[in-house]
Write a protein that holds these residues in place. Structure first.
Motif, PDB file in Angstrom:
ATOM      1  N   VAL A  72     -30.358  21.571  55.461  1.00 60.46           N
ATOM      2  CA  VAL A  72     -31.812  21.700  55.521  1.00 60.46           C
ATOM      3  C   VAL A  72     -32.333  20.889  56.703  1.00 60.46           C
ATOM      4  N   GLY A 230     -36.159  14.106  52.105  1.00 64.24           N
ATOM      5  CA  GLY A 230     -36.423  15.540  52.217  1.00 64.24           C
ATOM      6  C   GLY A 230     -35.436  16.358  51.400  1.00 64.24           C
ATOM      7  N   LEU A 233     -36.331  15.918  47.623  1.00 66.30           N
ATOM      8  CA  LEU A 233     -37.545  16.639  47.231  1.00 66.30           C
ATOM      9  C   LEU A 233     -37.312  18.145  47.131  1.00 66.30           C
ATOM     10  N   ASN A 234     -36.323  18.655  47.866  1.00 68.49           N
ATOM     11  CA  ASN A 234     -36.031  20.085  47.797  1.00 68.49           C
ATOM     12  C   ASN A 234     -34.954  20.419  46.763  1.00 68.49           C
ATOM     13  N   LYS A 237     -35.272  23.719  44.718  1.00 66.46           N
ATOM     14  CA  LYS A 237     -35.115  24.929  45.532  1.00 66.46           C
ATOM     15  C   LYS A 237     -33.657  25.132  45.924  1.00 66.46           C
ATOM     16  N   LEU A 238     -32.980  24.039  46.221  1.00 63.37           N
ATOM     17  CA  LEU A 238     -31.573  24.134  46.630  1.00 63.37           C
ATOM     18  C   LEU A 238     -30.696  24.582  45.462  1.00 63.37           C
TER      19      LEU A 238
ATOM     20  N   PHE B  26     -35.601  30.913  50.447  1.00 63.71           N
ATOM     21  CA  PHE B  26     -35.705  29.557  51.001  1.00 63.71           C
ATOM     22  C   PHE B  26     -35.367  29.489  52.492  1.00 63.71           C
ATOM     23  N   LEU B  34     -43.602  19.135  46.154  1.00 69.81           N
ATOM     24  CA  LEU B  34     -43.571  18.412  44.892  1.00 69.81           C
ATOM     25  C   LEU B  34     -44.750  17.432  44.805  1.00 69.81           C
ATOM     26  N   TYR B  44     -37.164  23.593  56.632  1.00 70.67           N
ATOM     27  CA  TYR B  44     -36.300  24.765  56.680  1.00 70.67           C
ATOM     28  C   TYR B  44     -35.216  24.614  55.618  1.00 70.67           C
ATOM     29  N   GLY B  45     -35.097  25.632  54.766  1.00 67.47           N
ATOM     30  CA  GLY B  45     -34.000  25.665  53.813  1.00 67.47           C
ATOM     31  C   GLY B  45     -32.730  26.154  54.490  1.00 67.47           C
ATOM     32  N   CYS B  49     -32.493  26.993  58.383  1.00 68.37           N
ATOM     33  CA  CYS B  49     -31.867  25.940  59.165  1.00 68.37           C
ATOM     34  C   CYS B  49     -30.691  26.494  59.975  1.00 68.37           C
TER      35      CYS B  49
END
Lengths: 663, 663
Positions: A72, A230, A233-234, A237-238, B26, B34, B44-45, B49
């Motif tokens: 990411v 970062g 916090l994701n 989603k991950l 994503f 959040l 960028y997921g 990325c």
């Protein structure tokens, strides 16, 4: 390598010579030098930049591609609230003391350390134990890469008791609070080391760069001190991106920032730096790793807590398999990453005799961490922490989840349902609106987030007193509730899904520090001419792979040079042409300093039969072959891990009429 | 491509559907979601990325490697003084107006523009020329990717004169100063569009993020708004690194920052973004380019100044050769880069029918620029500036040189010496110390930096009055000098070396904007099932190249899956295994949304004879071959530019029993 280490270590290492080469060849330079420079900020010139890009590329392939990690790219600008939750706003700081007269600012722990060290050295000189206390202190400052603050030491003998006290303080110097340091400064009369004037009491200086986001100036933000937040916090989603499967890892490569109080020259302590970090999320109940067997037998030097506590620095050399099974390294996944870190470092040119893994002492480690090891590299500044590898337990996800009231959990379908007994709270929601009005959602969220311990306690209070009271953040008056509003009960249920906050293993790389260590580990001077130095980078990470050298400026050589250039460009092999007038020896010498592993010489024979000479940087050995053969050998050695001997065995050994000595 | 564009454009483009895919998969997401998010910041997921990394990789090879540019990596933290000199402290700002009652902040030019536009639409509705003024204004706001500030429009007819005035103002909206905008707001009674209350007069809001470097808080710094300054400041080092040869180019890839007043959702206007910039330094007297013939015949759509002034947006379609020779594009090097930019954009998936080069209008361009063209890409938000390509003359090096008193010049040995006549100043240095004491170096430096014009003027003054006077920065009292101190004379000399400040051509890429445009240009829905969408990225830049799909979870298939995985990993081809239980159609569908160009299906035949099926994303065509054959085809198409037809011609066409429709 086609040259043995004895040759490389014949001439003693000189940091001055290395720094001169790095500067002359523009590997890096102080940023804004034209404007007088800003300490702690450096620019990478073309070879440094290419070297960094190559190392990042290897890192990406070694970790992200190989392990299928989720990369990411998160923003550097970070709002206050996030770093407040992570603990950085409160704890990411050093102690500084100001001289009210001169305005100078000192790092409090450094000043106490240096002044006491200087007095001890002065004492030793007075006792005839050292010859030159000033020189000894200077050497110490050099090792720590700090400017010597104490300018002059007098040889004064101290009481034996005082010597003991000073030594005790120095041994514990990393553990003092600002208040402690202030007391020590008063007690031992430690002031500005030049004027002797007293300093202000130490105050915390947060190391984050602060800024304001948006036009109102009211949203406080910082430049991130690490890339990890970062990724945390994701997490949700991950996890979803990974089809809800665990374990998995995210990774991030990017700049982070640290507003050092007084950074010193060099790449080891800077204010803006490139990091590469991995967050490997896994089940707290299962920290095994499916590929551990692949690294099981790798032998590494470990410096565990116990060895350090005993005062020794002799590492335990054993396999990672043994280190994990003996419990020295906490778990398989942590051990797997330690071994993978080792393999990465060695592949980019770290000398494996100058590498060790040091375990954090109990007082170095965050309270929540399970275990933590630093990959340290030996340089002329001593052992430098270049990679951290920590098991941070569930800390990060837990704090963000608690703060934002968003669940960050893994749900695992249980093969066998289990019986679970726990406290539950039921709210009579229709009563909350009328009673608490706009505060109702806050009160409800607060109640639903009570821990098991809090629920147990309140169940009892409610039963005993018929009511319970709370102070809820953001709600002015005290909240009072009776049994009409809430029911708190211990219940037993069958659960089909296990829900857990994953733990995280975090390997974290300081790329700039690693780069500097590789510079030192790769640098040597030729015994036959010590002014000629070489940076023996592995071809894979060398900034430029090939130097293309036409023997003269004669026009006859241009077509072959153009042809070789075209092929190299098509093959995406980074190369440079040097058709400057200087001697061929000088041109090679310049490129040895740039770490260019191969040279292709084009001479008048080349113009006739398209044969060229291939030179190897370290051994200066040369072989002759067709353009295709030579480029094939370069490709094999650089990108496919083949050796010089293997890839050039069918080429003809060559002795140049233009010898290397024509410098 | 194995599918024609008609198929791809059958289903009308839907931005909503694209955004939903980008979010679900994503590619990117609002940063700190959040915590409620921070506008203008995006993470960028994994697929975004990887896509970004691949585009940067292509950029590096296309520009840096191909042209032998000198890449540098400079710091983002930049001291105040540097950006003061570059003009950013004074001019890098937008005008903002605050509502003193609500505290809301508006961009002054946007609010004037929107209110007047809304009134004109209301007038048109009143005249019966539009049906729904509100809808028309909403559409306009969408195009500009701005939040509609005017909530409700009334159909009120305006005087014809007023309509004319409004239209004139709108045509010139980009050219107004803050004072102008303030006057317009008063004159036309433009206030908060919701409450109607008046706003404060516009004041300049600098778009740089400010911070303090070091512990004293006294060194003001900014996050760089572009990567260019670091390259300019290193000019002398780069020139030396390049063996003092010109022309040469430096390049830099990195994050830059812009504290937008009110950024809107999406990647087009963000506060932290990735840039790639080139500074090509060349002789102001020779702007030819040795490789121009390679691009001479490339046909491009140009929108030159004259066409825009005529009110037309129909581009002139011609070769870059013709564009340069006709003088429309100022010079060969500028033209060479425009063509190279085009080739780069098309190679990463930009639709060449949605691309144009628009020349800056005279009032858009900085006063020092010679010529400037924007590479614009057509998206659902209109034409978006994604690449700039400017000839900035000698401006940047000159201002830094003047400020720091460091020469930044190229010295060229002249083949024929030339006679030069110019004013020179001689200082009687021994008199300066006694007279000016500590200020002497400042006075001397000031005098030696006088321009030819200043020298000419002062020579006359000295001759006429016997003395000259100056105010020197940093020197308190006025400096007065007579002929004992200085001699200023016009002299004629023979010079063997020509000294010049190079000009700079600056191609500058906004990577995030390009990425968004490629998303739109690559996105389409299958006519047979519009819910199934595809991102048709070129394989070279696709985030993942191969999806590996075992037909079922049967254990028999595991060994082949492992074998194919190993080979892909060894070949460094990014791939994912999807062994989830869902139907094969669903798995392919998910990966079509991720833009994965190839699928390898492993079935029970594979377990027997090691043959596998290869699927192409756009056409959904399938062929069958051995593992080796299939991977060879993937490599050729992805990395060697081969076509699907060419690389699979020896494989067997295959019709799956599990059809695509099994979704």
């Amino acid at each position: 390598m086609t040259i043995d280490n004895t040759t490389k270590t014949t001439v003693p290492f000189s940091r001055e010579q290395l720094e001169s080469v790095l500067k002359t060849r523009f590997f890096y330079a102080p940023a804004f030098e034209l404007y007088g420079g800003v300490s702690g900020l450096y620019d990478y010139g073309p070879p440094g930049c290419a070297f960094q890009a190559n190392i990042v590329d290897v890192w990406r392939k070694h970790f992200i591609l190989e392990e299928d990690m989720l990369e990411v790219d998160c923003t550097m600008l970070t709002p206050h609230e996030v770093l407040k939750t992570s603990g950085h706003v409160d704890k990411f700081s050093d102690w500084m003391s100001k001289d009210p007269k001169t305005g100078e600012i000192f790092r409090a722990d450094h000043i106490v350390e240096e002044v006491l060290e200087a007095r001890l050295k002065g004492d030793q000189e007075a006792r005839g134990l050292v010859k030159d206390a000033n020189a000894a202190v200077q050497e110490n400052a050099d090792k720590k890469k700090r400017k010597k603050k104490v300018k002059q030491i007098e040889a004064i003998k101290l009481d034996d008791d005082i010597v003991k006290e000073y030594e005790t303080v120095l041994a514990k110097i990393d553990g003092y609070s600002g208040e402690d340091l202030g007391k020590l400064m008063v007690k031992y009369n430690i002031g500005n080391p030049v004027t002797g004037d007293p300093l202000e009491p130490p105050r915390a200086f947060n190391l984050m760069f602060e800024t304001a986001i948006g036009p109102s100036g009211q949203m406080k933000g910082y430049l991130r001190p690490e890339t990890a937040q970062g990724q945390f916090l994701n997490f949700n989603k991950l996890l979803e991106f990974n089809n809800n499967k665990t374990p998995f890892a995210s990774a991030s490569i990017g700049k982070s920032f640290r507003n050092e109080i007084s950074p010193r020259a060099g790449l080891l302590r800077v204010r803006e730096f490139l990091m590469a970090e991995i967050e490997h999320f896994l089940d707290p109940l299962d920290k095994s790793h499916p590929r551990f067997h692949e690294v099981n037998d790798i032998v590494l030097p470990f410096l565990p807590r116990e060895v350090q506590e005993s005062g020794s620095t002799t590492p335990i050399v054993t396999t990672i398999g043994e280190a994990v099974s003996s419990g020295m390294v906490d778990n398989e996944t942590l051990g797997y990453f330690i071994a993978r870190i080792y393999l990465f470092l060695v592949s980019i040119g770290v000398d494996d005799t100058k590498l060790r893994f040091r375990q954090h002492m109990a007082n170095e480690m965050a309270h929540y961490a399970t275990d933590c090891w630093d990959g340290e590299l030996l340089t002329s500044y001593g052992w430098i922490e270049c990679v951290g590898c920590a098991d941070r337990s569930a800390f990060d996800l837990t704090v963000h989840s608690k703060k934002t009231k968003e669940k960050m959990v893994v749900r695992q379908k249980l093969e066998k349902p289990i019986e679970v007994t726990k406290y539950e709270i039921d709210l009579t929601k229709k009563l909350f609106g009328p009673k608490f009005r706009k505060d109702a959602p806050k009160v409800e969220a607060f109640l639903l987030n009570l821990s098991q311990e809090e629920l147990e306690k309140n169940a009892k209070l409610l039963k005993d007193n018929g009511k319970i009271t709370f102070n809820v953040e953001g709600v002015e008056s005290e909240v009072e509730l009776d049994e009409k509003f809430v029911v708190i009960e211990k219940r037993t249920k069958i659960e089909h899904v296990r829900e857990y906050v994953p733990n995280v293993i975090e390997p974290s790389f300081g790329i700039g520090r690693i780069i500097y260590a590789v510079f030192e580990h790769s640098f040597w001077s030729r015994p036959e001419d010590t002014a000629r130095s070489v940076l023996s980078f592995p071809p894979l990470v060398a900034p430029t792979k090939v130097l293309l050298v036409p023997l003269s400026n004669n026009k006859e050589l241009v077509p072959v040079t153009t042809e070789v250039s075209k092929i190299l460009r098509k093959e995406k092999i980074p190369f440079k042409v040097d058709d400057s007038g200087v001697s061929i020896g000088k041109r090679y010498s310049r490129n040895d300093e740039l770490g260019t592993p191969f040279g292709i010489t084009i001479d008048f024979e080349s113009a006739k039969d398209k044969s060229v000479t291939l030179r190897e940087r370290d051994s200066t050995k040369q072989v002759r072959g067709s353009i295709e053969e030579v480029i094939k050998a370069i490709k094999e050695i650089t990108y496919e891990g083949s050796s010089w001997e293997e890839s050039t065995k069918n080429l003809t050994p060559f002795t140049s009429t233009q010898t290397e000595e024509t410098v």
